[in-house]
Design a protein around this motif. Sequence first.
Motif, PDB file in Angstrom:
ATOM      1  N   TYR A  75       0.773  -6.459  10.995  1.00  0.00           N
ATOM      2  CA  TYR A  75       0.720  -5.785   9.681  1.00  0.00           C
ATOM      3  C   TYR A  75       1.969  -4.934   9.479  1.00  0.00           C
ATOM      4  CZ  TYR A  75      -4.129  -7.172   8.912  1.00  0.00           C
ATOM      5  OH  TYR A  75      -5.264  -7.904   8.695  1.00  0.00           O
ATOM      6  N   ARG A 132     -10.567 -10.354  -2.966  1.00  0.00           N
ATOM      7  CA  ARG A 132     -10.973  -9.113  -3.644  1.00  0.00           C
ATOM      8  C   ARG A 132     -10.473  -9.155  -5.075  1.00  0.00           C
ATOM      9  NH1 ARG A 132      -8.472  -6.655   1.117  1.00  0.00           N
ATOM     10  NH2 ARG A 132      -6.643  -6.444  -0.178  1.00  0.00           N
ATOM     11  N   TYR A 189     -13.699   0.790  13.343  1.00  0.00           N
ATOM     12  CA  TYR A 189     -13.916  -0.495  14.037  1.00  0.00           C
ATOM     13  C   TYR A 189     -13.658  -0.448  15.545  1.00  0.00           C
ATOM     14  CZ  TYR A 189      -8.932  -0.589  13.359  1.00  0.00           C
ATOM     15  OH  TYR A 189      -7.616  -0.218  13.376  1.00  0.00           O
ATOM     16  N   PHE A 231       0.865  -1.193   0.000  1.00  0.00           N
ATOM     17  CA  PHE A 231       0.000   0.000   0.000  1.00  0.00           C
ATOM     18  C   PHE A 231       0.897   1.238   0.000  1.00  0.00           C
ATOM     19  CE2 PHE A 231      -2.534  -3.242   2.359  1.00  0.00           C
ATOM     20  CZ  PHE A 231      -3.471  -3.458   1.370  1.00  0.00           C
ATOM     21  N   CYS A 242     -10.967 -11.151   7.987  1.00  0.00           N
ATOM     22  CA  CYS A 242     -10.422  -9.907   8.539  1.00  0.00           C
ATOM     23  C   CYS A 242     -10.502  -9.865  10.066  1.00  0.00           C
ATOM     24  CB  CYS A 242     -11.194  -8.725   7.936  1.00  0.00           C
ATOM     25  SG  CYS A 242     -10.768  -7.153   8.711  1.00  0.00           S
ATOM     26  N   PRO A 243      -9.363  -9.639  10.727  1.00  0.00           N
ATOM     27  CA  PRO A 243      -9.379  -9.614  12.193  1.00  0.00           C
ATOM     28  C   PRO A 243     -10.173  -8.454  12.776  1.00  0.00           C
ATOM     29  CG  PRO A 243      -7.264  -8.839  11.362  1.00  0.00           C
ATOM     30  CD  PRO A 243      -8.017  -9.357  10.179  1.00  0.00           C
ATOM     31  N   VAL A 261     -11.152   0.637   0.567  1.00  0.00           N
ATOM     32  CA  VAL A 261     -12.526   0.323   0.998  1.00  0.00           C
ATOM     33  C   VAL A 261     -12.425  -0.863   1.947  1.00  0.00           C
ATOM     34  CG1 VAL A 261     -14.734  -0.578   0.188  1.00  0.00           C
ATOM     35  CG2 VAL A 261     -13.551   1.221  -1.104  1.00  0.00           C
ATOM     36  N   THR A 262     -12.737  -0.634   3.216  1.00  0.00           N
ATOM     37  CA  THR A 262     -12.415  -1.657   4.218  1.00  0.00           C
ATOM     38  C   THR A 262     -13.650  -2.208   4.930  1.00  0.00           C
ATOM     39  OG1 THR A 262     -12.095   0.025   5.939  1.00  0.00           O
ATOM     40  CG2 THR A 262     -10.150  -0.620   4.683  1.00  0.00           C
ATOM     41  N   VAL A 263     -13.457  -3.395   5.470  1.00  0.00           N
ATOM     42  CA  VAL A 263     -14.391  -3.985   6.421  1.00  0.00           C
ATOM     43  C   VAL A 263     -13.695  -3.965   7.780  1.00  0.00           C
ATOM     44  CG1 VAL A 263     -15.611  -5.494   4.824  1.00  0.00           C
ATOM     45  CG2 VAL A 263     -13.491  -6.299   5.841  1.00  0.00           C
ATOM     46  N   ARG A 321      -1.032   2.924   8.849  1.00  0.00           N
ATOM     47  CA  ARG A 321      -2.420   2.629   8.476  1.00  0.00           C
ATOM     48  C   ARG A 321      -3.241   3.897   8.249  1.00  0.00           C
ATOM     49  NH1 ARG A 321      -5.516  -1.807   8.649  1.00  0.00           N
ATOM     50  NH2 ARG A 321      -3.841  -3.067   9.519  1.00  0.00           N
ATOM     51  N   GLN A 322      -4.070   3.888   7.230  1.00  0.00           N
ATOM     52  CA  GLN A 322      -4.931   5.042   6.935  1.00  0.00           C
ATOM     53  C   GLN A 322      -5.923   5.261   8.090  1.00  0.00           C
ATOM     54  OE1 GLN A 322      -7.233   3.993   3.420  1.00  0.00           O
ATOM     55  NE2 GLN A 322      -8.537   2.579   4.520  1.00  0.00           N
ATOM     56  N   PRO A 323      -6.355   6.522   8.293  1.00  0.00           N
ATOM     57  CA  PRO A 323      -7.372   6.745   9.327  1.00  0.00           C
ATOM     58  C   PRO A 323      -8.719   6.194   8.873  1.00  0.00           C
ATOM     59  CG  PRO A 323      -6.801   8.809   8.227  1.00  0.00           C
ATOM     60  CD  PRO A 323      -5.919   7.745   7.637  1.00  0.00           C
ATOM     61  N   ASN A 324      -9.605   5.959   9.829  1.00  0.00           N
ATOM     62  CA  ASN A 324     -10.946   5.477   9.485  1.00  0.00           C
ATOM     63  C   ASN A 324     -11.773   6.660   9.000  1.00  0.00           C
ATOM     64  OD1 ASN A 324     -10.429   2.757  10.388  1.00  0.00           O
ATOM     65  ND2 ASN A 324     -10.325   3.680  12.408  1.00  0.00           N
ATOM     66  N   ASN A 331     -16.848   3.053   9.563  1.00  0.00           N
ATOM     67  CA  ASN A 331     -15.850   1.979   9.410  1.00  0.00           C
ATOM     68  C   ASN A 331     -14.795   2.125  10.504  1.00  0.00           C
ATOM     69  OD1 ASN A 331     -14.314   4.140   8.441  1.00  0.00           O
ATOM     70  ND2 ASN A 331     -13.384   2.987   6.776  1.00  0.00           N
ATOM     71  N   TRP A 373     -13.635  -5.432  -2.351  1.00  0.00           N
ATOM     72  CA  TRP A 373     -14.518  -6.426  -1.728  1.00  0.00           C
ATOM     73  C   TRP A 373     -15.788  -6.579  -2.551  1.00  0.00           C
ATOM     74  CZ3 TRP A 373     -12.109  -9.178   1.646  1.00  0.00           C
ATOM     75  CH2 TRP A 373     -11.237  -8.626   2.595  1.00  0.00           C
TER      76      TRP A 373
HETATM   77  N1  LIG Z   1     -10.675   0.402   8.606  1.00  0.00           N
HETATM   78  C1  LIG Z   1      -9.307   0.133   8.871  1.00  0.00           C
HETATM   79  C2  LIG Z   1      -8.948  -1.311   9.148  1.00  0.00           C
HETATM   80  C3  LIG Z   1      -9.774  -2.370   8.530  1.00  0.00           C
HETATM   81  C4  LIG Z   1      -9.008  -3.073   7.451  1.00  0.00           C
HETATM   82  O1  LIG Z   1      -7.861  -2.722   7.115  1.00  0.00           O
HETATM   83  N2  LIG Z   1      -9.643  -4.083   6.876  1.00  0.00           N
HETATM   84  C5  LIG Z   1      -9.022  -4.792   5.782  1.00  0.00           C
HETATM   85  C6  LIG Z   1      -9.277  -6.270   5.861  1.00  0.00           C
HETATM   86  S1  LIG Z   1      -8.465  -7.007   7.229  1.00  0.00           S
HETATM   87  C7  LIG Z   1      -9.623  -4.316   4.497  1.00  0.00           C
HETATM   88  O2  LIG Z   1     -10.817  -4.147   4.394  1.00  0.00           O
HETATM   89  N3  LIG Z   1      -8.777  -4.114   3.487  1.00  0.00           N
HETATM   90  C8  LIG Z   1      -9.194  -3.690   2.209  1.00  0.00           C
HETATM   91  C9  LIG Z   1      -8.025  -3.338   1.328  1.00  0.00           C
HETATM   92  O3  LIG Z   1      -6.884  -3.487   1.778  1.00  0.00           O
HETATM   93  O4  LIG Z   1      -8.256  -2.931   0.192  1.00  0.00           O
HETATM   94  C10 LIG Z   1      -8.394   0.778   7.861  1.00  0.00           C
HETATM   95  O5  LIG Z   1      -8.922   1.590   7.097  1.00  0.00           O
HETATM   96  O6  LIG Z   1      -7.197   0.542   7.876  1.00  0.00           O
END
Ligand SMILES: N[C@@H](CCC(=O)N[C@@H](CS)C(=O)NCC(=O)O)C(=O)O
Length: 315
Positions: free
Chosen positions: A190, A88, A144, A6, A60-61, A126-128, A18-21, A142, A93
Amino acid sequence: MAQAQFQQETSPRGEFVRQPNRFTGRVTAKSTSAPGEGPDEQGRWPLESGRYRLIWSRACPWAHRAVIVRKLLGLEDAISLGTVDPIRDERGWRFSLDPGGRDPVLGIEFLAEAYLLTDPEYQGRVTVPVLVDTLTRQVVTNDYPQLTLDLSTEWTPLATKDPNLLPSELRPEMDRLMQDIYEDVNNGVYRCGFAVGQEAYDEAYSRLFSRLDQLEQRLSHQRYLFGDHVTEADVRLFTTLVRFDAVYHNHFKCNRNKLSEMPSLWRYARDLYSLPGFGDTVDFDQIKRHYYGTHAQINPGGIVPQGPDLSAWTS
Ligand SMILES: N[C@@H](CCC(=O)N[C@@H](CS)C(=O)NCC(=O)O)C(=O)O
């Protein structure tokens, strides 16, 4: 320096940052909005049974913790659950596990549709997990870490069980420990796996195993992180531990030792695994296929290893 998984989330030193939510809406009985309305002036969505949908990936944890907490609180009828495919494609997703490839409630094929409907300018990953309003298909949150805290505190009127995951007298200590666990363990794996500089990797690795050694010590004389009672801190640690030997040890180079070689943590993780809500929400096949199959910079061939033997989780 190697190509990052990334690029946008990699510092000049090669660290994963890591990007902010992006979405931080909250559902609460304190909202002044009427049922069916959007958020009030303070961004608070009204608490309504059946209105919101939690989207997760079994891999996803971060999403897994929301699903465990939802189940422990008995919120399954109040919050419906949608599941994305662990793999994906270039559009992110997708709901390809559902008939017709669409989420049966939201009617969308890709999770990105909900993100872009909510913010057409959105450019991050785009995250879960994500909580989506089924009336408008807008993303509520999002965020979490806040989501699970809110399930325990703001969703109480709809919860059918009271596991007391956040005992108020423990909150300050829990918050500190959960932050340490987040930085060094949950996100630490990570930071090992996505590091593209030797120093960045070495630092993340050393922090990860120092913290695991500390937790190993703590759990050598108590059943759970805060004694005999399961708390949200255990949920948060569990979702990383259960993926450790299956993926992080090899795929993310977290390989000083396996979890199964740390006796107290191993005993603890298997104890949690045996409880309703924990082991019954783990899917090792999807976990392995997701990690090994979607990080092309780390595992270009996408080969999913056969091992390790995971049968000890259930024996
Ligand atoms: N929402 C958080 C953490 C959630 C997260 O990273 N989920 C991962 C799955 S474990 C995801 O959806 N990743 C999508 C991607 O990397 O495109 C974020 O933005 O960093």
